[in-house]
Design a protein around this motif. Sequence first.
Motif, PDB file in Angstrom:
ATOM      1  N   PRO A 293     -10.465  14.886  -5.142  1.00 13.11           N
ATOM      2  CA  PRO A 293     -11.051  14.166  -4.005  1.00 13.11           C
ATOM      3  C   PRO A 293     -10.971  12.645  -4.162  1.00 13.11           C
ATOM      4  N   ALA A 294     -11.149  12.182  -5.395  1.00 17.86           N
ATOM      5  CA  ALA A 294     -11.097  10.745  -5.621  1.00 17.86           C
ATOM      6  C   ALA A 294      -9.694  10.200  -5.353  1.00 17.86           C
ATOM      7  N   LEU A 295      -8.677  10.895  -5.849  1.00 19.25           N
ATOM      8  CA  LEU A 295      -7.305  10.452  -5.632  1.00 19.25           C
ATOM      9  C   LEU A 295      -6.932  10.527  -4.152  1.00 19.25           C
ATOM     10  N   ALA A 296      -7.407  11.568  -3.479  1.00 19.65           N
ATOM     11  CA  ALA A 296      -7.169  11.673  -2.039  1.00 19.65           C
ATOM     12  C   ALA A 296      -7.852  10.524  -1.302  1.00 19.65           C
TER      13      ALA A 296
ATOM     14  N   PRO B 111       0.804  -1.219   0.000  1.00 18.09           N
ATOM     15  CA  PRO B 111       0.000   0.000   0.000  1.00 18.09           C
ATOM     16  C   PRO B 111       0.840   1.274   0.000  1.00 18.09           C
ATOM     17  N   VAL B 112       2.065   1.226   0.560  1.00 21.00           N
ATOM     18  CA  VAL B 112       2.939   2.396   0.498  1.00 21.00           C
ATOM     19  C   VAL B 112       3.261   2.730  -0.956  1.00 21.00           C
ATOM     20  N   LEU B 113       3.564   1.711  -1.759  1.00 22.75           N
ATOM     21  CA  LEU B 113       3.826   1.935  -3.180  1.00 22.75           C
ATOM     22  C   LEU B 113       2.581   2.454  -3.895  1.00 22.75           C
ATOM     23  N   TYR B 114       1.421   1.881  -3.554  1.00 21.87           N
ATOM     24  CA  TYR B 114       0.156   2.378  -4.098  1.00 21.87           C
ATOM     25  C   TYR B 114      -0.017   3.864  -3.777  1.00 21.87           C
ATOM     26  N   GLY B 115       0.218   4.212  -2.515  1.00 17.97           N
ATOM     27  CA  GLY B 115       0.041   5.594  -2.081  1.00 17.97           C
ATOM     28  C   GLY B 115       0.992   6.545  -2.781  1.00 17.97           C
ATOM     29  N   LEU B 116       2.247   6.135  -2.931  1.00 21.16           N
ATOM     30  CA  LEU B 116       3.220   6.969  -3.644  1.00 21.16           C
ATOM     31  C   LEU B 116       2.793   7.182  -5.096  1.00 21.16           C
ATOM     32  N   ALA B 117       2.332   6.103  -5.735  1.00 25.52           N
ATOM     33  CA  ALA B 117       1.901   6.212  -7.130  1.00 25.52           C
ATOM     34  C   ALA B 117       0.694   7.132  -7.261  1.00 25.52           C
ATOM     35  N   THR B 118      -0.267   6.968  -6.365  1.00 27.29           N
ATOM     36  CA  THR B 118      -1.472   7.803  -6.428  1.00 27.29           C
ATOM     37  C   THR B 118      -1.146   9.262  -6.131  1.00 27.29           C
TER      38      THR B 118
END
Length: 404
Positions: free
Chosen positions: A378-381, A295-302
């Motif tokens: 908002p969606a990305l957040a 999820p950290v990688l997901y969060g960085l990408a997003t």
Amino acid sequence: MTTTDRAPAPVRGAARALSPALVLAGLLLVAGNLRAGITTVGPVLAELRDDLGLPSLTASALISLPLIAFAVVSPFAPALARRTGIERALGAGLAALAVGLVLRSLPGPALLWIGTALLGIAVAVLNVVLPALVKRDFPTRIGQVTGAYSAVQSVFAATAAGVAVPVAAWTAAGWRLPLGMWAGLALIAIAVLAPQLGRRTTMPADVPVHAPPAGRTPWRTALGWQVTVFMALQSTGYYILITWLPSIESAAGIGATAAGVHQLLLNGFGIAGSIACSALIARFRDQRFLGVMTPVLYGLATGGILLAPQYSALWSSLAGIAGGCGIVLALSFFGLRTANHTQAAALSGMAQSIGYLVAAAGPIAVGALHDATGSWTPALAGIIGLDVVLVVFGYLAGRRRVIG
């Protein structure tokens, strides 16, 4: 207790005389069938809509129908495997898949819907039962085998999507040919599985067929729900990006050609993430590090897509690695966190039922949020917020323990 502390469940007849290579080949061919029939639809959807006169909402429902079938059917797949045996459940799923693929390619709008629904039901059974087969036949190599079949699944999914449009142009059948041709792959898988269809797994003595002991069903355990939430949230993040990334990039001024390349990177690096995760699972004492890093990688990408969309090639690649790792980890948990293959099938059914139900709702919710606010921010957040929650459940599900 680790999953290697218990011997694999006994099987009747000459099951153990079968070559492990043959068993693995059948397993990988089943995996190749899991997504090819689904990813074929998107590239030819415009032609299908024009031919049948379907409105956009109806076409969207056609794409969502398999995910809904996954959610509805998954809880019942373990019972089918207990009644018929793992091998015969896989054989029945493949046969139903072949029929569904052919039906949806035939003339008649009703057959399109019936075939798509049957496809979803068949893949739901295969999705749930396959991790149980890995648990039973490869108990000390769960991560590696899961990673291998996830990578094969991704390769066939990408191939099916990539060849759909060229194949549709070959004959007057148009979009019907790519929608039906993958029935051949299902028949090949049945042929390779044929030597196994005569055997039937004997259920472990401590897990009766019809009534698992109290406390052993994953629905009543914290660990079962931790794995389920991990499966649900990682699937949701991935399906949101697969669905909306081109639109998000278009709003940021990125051209359609570049967005298409980024989708290719997302899928390609997903295969790399699957392979890397399967290798790393075997190197760690538990999976907490992988459960947190995904999820950290997901969060960085997003976050990168939100703040620096001009570098979307990088963010798409990073999201692909996270997606590939996330699905391998989630599928591996079904075997790593259970005591036997029967329990693995039960956890698989639970996690995939809820997981795909949430995953189907995620893109719809993000689209509605965008329509309400007129912005993708908002969606990305919100996706980043999901990733924060996913860190917690990745850590919890990654601990070295089993249900019961």
